[in-house]
Motif scaffolding. Sequence first.
Motif: not given
Length: 147
Positions: A65-89
């Motif tokens: 999930l952390s890798r997915a969050s980073e990938s989403l951030s790189e693709n400028e998809e901030r909201q899904p990246a934040e949700i994924t990062r929080e889930l990973a935490e």
Amino acid sequence: MNQSAENLTDTEPEPHQQQAEPSNADWIGERKREFREVFENKSREISRRVQTQVSDRMSHYESALSRASESLSENEERQPAEITRELAERIHEAADYVRNSEPEAILADSADRVRSSPFIALGAAAVCGFLAGRVIASAKDDEPANA
């Protein structure tokens, strides 16, 4: 002769005669205690092994999930990246809890949560059942066919 008769009655029994044979109830009680001890030790061993496996699996999901969050951030998809990062935490925190807690504490905490939020617990159980079914189905699909 009278004195020798007194000596026979006053003598102490032989050491092997002093110790009475244990009764069946004593023997059964001792076996029961031994069985309980072996059972408790084996249960603790299995619990620790399962705890390690579960926490390792959760850490694996957290990493993914952390890798997915980073990938989403790189693709400028901030909201899904934040949700994924929080889930990973949260998964990371849960893995640490499982890894560092005693099985009895985990069981007691789980029971308290179910009592305080039965509908959430029911929903979580349904999701876990669904995921378990998917994992089992996936494992069956991966098995080579015996022809």
